[in-house]
Design an enzyme around this catalytic site. Sequence first.
Site: not given
Length: 415
Positions: A222-223
Amino acid sequence: MTAKEQIGLDRRRGLDGSRILLGVTGSIAAYKGADLASRLTQRGALVDVVMTGSALEFVTPLTFRSLTHRPVVTRLFDVESESSMEHIALAESSDVIVVAPATADLIAKAANGLADDLLTCILLATRSPVVLAPAMDGYMFENPATQENLARLLSRGYIVVGPEEGRLASGQVGKGRLADVADIIGAIGLALGRNGDLAGRSVLVTAGGTQEPLDPVRRLTNRSSGKMGYALAEAARDRGAGVVLISAPTGLRPPYGTQMIPVTTAQEMMDAVARQAAETDVLIMAAAVADYRPSFAADNKIKKSGKAMTLVLEETPDILMEAKALGLIKVGFAAESQDLVVNARQKLEKKGLDLIVANDITAEGSGFGSETNRVTIIHRGGKMEELPTLMKSEVAHQVLDRVVALVSARPKGKG
Ligand code: C5P
């Protein structure tokens, strides 16, 4: 009371508002002392610079004076000095003394209690913590004389940061380069925090986005940048806590003075948390833990087949749920893109948390990769506090203010 006063935003913390005496000695790394002086000043510290005679051969007092906007002192008996400060006053008024760079000569003098110039007089007279950042030729550093001198200073409570391995001014490659300025600042934070409100407590922080392998090349992730978790680890260190940082991969430098445990997957993070939990007073789960992982990771790189591909995912273990029964103070994060408060409250209840820090990742100046964050802190009893957009370091202190209030109700001992 103003809004700022209400949430303690006017309070000075860590470096901000501290008085730092920076001693600069005669090494080629003296120019990096200027970078340090600049960064400390930017962080709100009042920096008084004392230069030794040989430091003057490498950089000028004007450099430091321009960066710190304060007089720079160079001689013990300086009748012409604009400064009325003398060595005892300087030694007493500083919250911390940092010598960067510290030459082998300065280290030898300090270890033996010599006091033949302003800086060595200050070191002998002070009762404040001292941070030394040695920089010298590799053979000088390795010499048993230097090693014994450093060992003596360490045993007296000095904090020694670096030196690092690398290319030295002599052309030699060895251990002798001045520590990275970020680490020197970390060491100053550690020194200032010795009597902080988390002294004697241990704080476990998780950070970054876990990565779940699909095959030897690909991962689901994920970011998350890890910045919020790292800011929490640094802030807890600067308030005196012993900090363990369990980090998924990030591009960030491990914070100085914390114990870093690198992990990749949610399962590894869970195992690491479980191993540390018994030694911990506070668990702060700032990591963006994958909720799902591929139920099967291929041994070899998955090839194109010319057809659509379906990935089967399974749920990862929930680390906070597993920690529910433990008697720790537990802080969770909820990054939401909708129904922020409702979702965060549900997570707090379900996972048995003391606090949850909710942020709307769609809001400007908030969330992944950003230097700032806009959060709402929700307490177990239902109390809700909406904070303005703040630097992540300030959000970290705000969260820790609430943690301190919870922790101070408990006896010390685990850390
Ligand atoms: O992913 P979710 O929104 O449920 O995350 C809320 C909190 O739970 C975060 O603090 C996160 O670190 C934690 N979490 C966890 N184990 C997971 C997923 C999330 O502890 N598997």
